[in-house]
Design an enzyme around this catalytic site. Sequence first.
Site, PDB file in Angstrom:
ATOM      1  N   ASP A 251       2.269   1.791  -3.430  1.00  0.00           N
ATOM      2  CA  ASP A 251       1.209   2.269  -4.302  1.00  0.00           C
ATOM      3  C   ASP A 251       0.930   3.748  -4.041  1.00  0.00           C
ATOM      4  O   ASP A 251       0.777   4.541  -4.977  1.00  0.00           O
ATOM      5  CB  ASP A 251      -0.056   1.439  -4.086  1.00  0.00           C
TER       6      ASP A 251
ATOM      7  N   HIS B 217       0.836  -1.202   0.000  1.00  0.00           N
ATOM      8  CA  HIS B 217       0.000   0.000   0.000  1.00  0.00           C
ATOM      9  C   HIS B 217       0.874   1.256   0.000  1.00  0.00           C
ATOM     10  O   HIS B 217       0.592   2.222  -0.716  1.00  0.00           O
ATOM     11  CB  HIS B 217      -0.929   0.003   1.212  1.00  0.00           C
TER      12      HIS B 217
END
Length: 108
Positions: free
Chosen positions: A82, A79
Amino acid sequence: MDKQMELVQVAMQIILHAGDARNYVTEALKAAKQFNFEIADEKMKQANDCISLAHKAQTTTVQSEMSGEKYEYSMLFAHAQDTLMTIMSEINMSLEMIDILKIIKNSK
């Protein structure tokens, strides 16, 4: 320190710095819409400083893994990566939009 805990800490650093960068980008775009390019440019510089810190944290971890450190898969780290990539794209697009607004302002 446990390797997974280390990875969590790095992920949080990435997310926090990238989030700060996003906030500066938002402020820069608001200033640019008012044709206040001095503030917009300063906010974009601050965004770049923050995203550089996030990228450095990621790079250090990736280089450690390339050197033989082993980490288990971490959804939080994925995450974080990203988030970093998304906000880097936002910075790039915002720089272009601010340049376009400068052209518009100068053509009046």
